[in-house]
Design a protein around this motif. Structure first.
Motif, PDB file in Angstrom:
ATOM      1  N   TRP A  49     -17.691  -0.930   2.851  1.00 44.85           N
ATOM      2  CA  TRP A  49     -16.463  -1.019   2.922  1.00 44.85           C
ATOM      3  C   TRP A  49     -15.814   0.489   3.448  1.00 44.85           C
ATOM      4  O   TRP A  49     -16.504   1.255   3.496  1.00 44.85           O
ATOM      5  CB  TRP A  49     -15.745  -1.408   1.543  1.00 44.85           C
ATOM      6  CG  TRP A  49     -15.658  -2.717   0.937  1.00 44.85           C
ATOM      7  CD1 TRP A  49     -16.953  -3.371   0.882  1.00 44.85           C
ATOM      8  CD2 TRP A  49     -14.855  -3.681   0.460  1.00 44.85           C
ATOM      9  NE1 TRP A  49     -16.849  -4.504   0.174  1.00 44.85           N
ATOM     10  CE2 TRP A  49     -15.431  -4.604  -0.053  1.00 44.85           C
ATOM     11  CE3 TRP A  49     -13.297  -3.588   0.282  1.00 44.85           C
ATOM     12  CZ2 TRP A  49     -14.582  -5.704  -0.708  1.00 44.85           C
ATOM     13  CZ3 TRP A  49     -12.528  -4.350  -0.689  1.00 44.85           C
ATOM     14  CH2 TRP A  49     -13.070  -5.454  -0.699  1.00 44.85           C
ATOM     15  N   LEU A  62     -12.481   3.011  11.710  1.00 47.94           N
ATOM     16  CA  LEU A  62     -12.998   3.002  10.028  1.00 47.94           C
ATOM     17  C   LEU A  62     -13.464   4.443   9.943  1.00 47.94           C
ATOM     18  O   LEU A  62     -14.733   4.571  10.062  1.00 47.94           O
ATOM     19  CB  LEU A  62     -13.891   1.900   9.860  1.00 47.94           C
ATOM     20  CG  LEU A  62     -13.150   0.544   9.719  1.00 47.94           C
ATOM     21  CD1 LEU A  62     -14.440  -0.464   9.643  1.00 47.94           C
ATOM     22  CD2 LEU A  62     -12.260   0.552   8.697  1.00 47.94           C
ATOM     23  N   TRP A 110     -10.649  -1.960   4.352  1.00 52.40           N
ATOM     24  CA  TRP A 110     -11.455  -3.147   5.066  1.00 52.40           C
ATOM     25  C   TRP A 110     -12.543  -3.357   4.079  1.00 52.40           C
ATOM     26  O   TRP A 110     -13.374  -2.336   3.752  1.00 52.40           O
ATOM     27  CB  TRP A 110     -11.978  -2.600   6.717  1.00 52.40           C
ATOM     28  CG  TRP A 110     -10.871  -2.238   7.533  1.00 52.40           C
ATOM     29  CD1 TRP A 110      -9.904  -1.152   7.628  1.00 52.40           C
ATOM     30  CD2 TRP A 110     -10.457  -3.000   8.479  1.00 52.40           C
ATOM     31  NE1 TRP A 110      -9.132  -1.398   8.580  1.00 52.40           N
ATOM     32  CE2 TRP A 110      -9.470  -2.453   9.316  1.00 52.40           C
ATOM     33  CE3 TRP A 110     -11.005  -4.393   8.884  1.00 52.40           C
ATOM     34  CZ2 TRP A 110      -8.957  -3.140  10.444  1.00 52.40           C
ATOM     35  CZ3 TRP A 110     -10.712  -4.962  10.031  1.00 52.40           C
ATOM     36  CH2 TRP A 110      -9.477  -4.432  10.795  1.00 52.40           C
ATOM     37  N   GLY A 114     -15.576  -6.539   7.826  1.00 49.81           N
ATOM     38  CA  GLY A 114     -14.775  -6.276   8.907  1.00 49.81           C
ATOM     39  C   GLY A 114     -13.343  -6.881   8.643  1.00 49.81           C
ATOM     40  O   GLY A 114     -12.439  -7.035   9.695  1.00 49.81           O
ATOM     41  N   THR A 115     -12.996  -7.383   7.552  1.00 54.20           N
ATOM     42  CA  THR A 115     -11.491  -7.941   7.375  1.00 54.20           C
ATOM     43  C   THR A 115     -10.565  -7.016   6.631  1.00 54.20           C
ATOM     44  O   THR A 115     -11.248  -6.322   5.591  1.00 54.20           O
ATOM     45  CB  THR A 115     -11.898  -9.063   6.292  1.00 54.20           C
ATOM     46  OG1 THR A 115     -12.681 -10.191   6.878  1.00 54.20           O
ATOM     47  CG2 THR A 115     -10.419  -9.731   5.844  1.00 54.20           C
ATOM     48  N   ARG A 116      -9.524  -6.711   7.097  1.00 53.59           N
ATOM     49  CA  ARG A 116      -8.482  -6.006   6.564  1.00 53.59           C
ATOM     50  C   ARG A 116      -7.839  -6.572   5.255  1.00 53.59           C
ATOM     51  O   ARG A 116      -7.329  -7.610   4.951  1.00 53.59           O
ATOM     52  CB  ARG A 116      -7.403  -5.783   7.454  1.00 53.59           C
ATOM     53  CG  ARG A 116      -6.289  -4.850   6.931  1.00 53.59           C
ATOM     54  CD  ARG A 116      -5.046  -4.471   7.736  1.00 53.59           C
ATOM     55  NE  ARG A 116      -5.451  -4.072   9.040  1.00 53.59           N
ATOM     56  CZ  ARG A 116      -5.449  -4.790  10.223  1.00 53.59           C
ATOM     57  NH1 ARG A 116      -4.878  -6.064  10.040  1.00 53.59           N
ATOM     58  NH2 ARG A 116      -5.495  -4.322  11.534  1.00 53.59           N
ATOM     59  N   THR A 119      -3.049  -2.949   3.415  1.00 51.14           N
ATOM     60  CA  THR A 119      -2.705  -1.896   4.497  1.00 51.14           C
ATOM     61  C   THR A 119      -1.295  -1.211   3.693  1.00 51.14           C
ATOM     62  O   THR A 119      -0.606  -1.981   2.961  1.00 51.14           O
ATOM     63  CB  THR A 119      -2.086  -2.503   5.636  1.00 51.14           C
ATOM     64  OG1 THR A 119      -3.269  -3.278   6.121  1.00 51.14           O
ATOM     65  CG2 THR A 119      -1.818  -1.524   6.582  1.00 51.14           C
ATOM     66  N   ASP A 141      -1.545  -6.973   6.399  1.00 52.90           N
ATOM     67  CA  ASP A 141      -2.520  -7.548   6.136  1.00 52.90           C
ATOM     68  C   ASP A 141      -2.531  -8.963   6.732  1.00 52.90           C
ATOM     69  O   ASP A 141      -3.570  -9.633   7.225  1.00 52.90           O
ATOM     70  CB  ASP A 141      -2.582  -8.004   4.791  1.00 52.90           C
ATOM     71  CG  ASP A 141      -2.690  -6.580   4.062  1.00 52.90           C
ATOM     72  OD1 ASP A 141      -2.941  -5.718   4.270  1.00 52.90           O
ATOM     73  OD2 ASP A 141      -2.252  -6.861   2.669  1.00 52.90           O
TER      74      ASP A 141
END
Length: 188
Positions: A49, A62, A110, A114-116, A119, A141
């Motif tokens: 992550w 990232l 993340w 690779g998924t947010r 935020t 998001d």
């Protein structure tokens, strides 16, 4: 030699950015921190992550990877911070956050796929063009650019999530906290 790839445990929902201190009293000097909260009934492994910082409205990518062995306990908190953040349970060398002094800053979490996951955007937004520079704020998001950020914290103040609320809107989910509470419930 063969190196075993990191084991990926993608998000199944729940993990949120719960509180952050972007502007410690005095000099910042890598004393900033971010607190994660896991409201689920199982520990969450954060191997692979990462955090993405937004400074002056520009995503940085990232740039804060999380290593193997970093977990957030079930129903618990995890504080990630810079070299001099005494509150940090996981020290990230050189970690710092923007103070939102000229434009909104923020941080996104993340997962390893690779998924947010979550935020937080704080400070005054400038989603247009300022002279030669165009600000492209990190989306919330749900993928939308927020209309406004959470209130900009002053020196020594944190912004904290309201009772685990996650509406995918920083302005509605966060308030300034009366006192930092790293590793504990926010007093809001």
């Amino acid at each position: 030699p063969f190196v075993e790839p990191p084991e990926c445990t993608p998000s199944t929902g729940g993990l949120v950015i719960n509180e952050l201190l972007p502007d410690p009293d005095g000099t910042d000097d890598n004393r900033e921190w971010v607190e994660l909260y896991n409201p689920t009934g199982a520990a969450i492994d954060l191997e692979g992550w990462g955090l993405e910082k937004v400074t002056s409205g520009e995503p940085t990518g990232l740039d804060v990877p999380l290593a193997a062995g970093v977990t957030v306990p079930a129903g618990g908190y995890l504080v990630l911070g810079g070299d001099n953040a005494t509150e940090a349970e996981v020290v990230i060398p050189g970690f710092d956050l923007g103070n939102a002094s000229t434009n909104a800053d923020g941080v996104a979490l993340w997962d390893c796929d690779g998924t947010r996951v979550d935020t937080v955007v704080y400070g005054a937004l400038n989603n247009g063009t300022d002279g030669e520079e165009t600000y492209q704020l990190i989306p919330e998001d749900d993928g939308a650019i927020p209309d406004e950020g959470a209130e900009k914290p002053g020196s020594g103040q944190t912004i904290g999530r309201i009772d685990g609320l996650d509406t995918d809107d920083s302005a509605a989910d966060f308030v300034l906290t009366p006192a930092p509470t790293p590793g504990a419930e926010n007093p809001v």
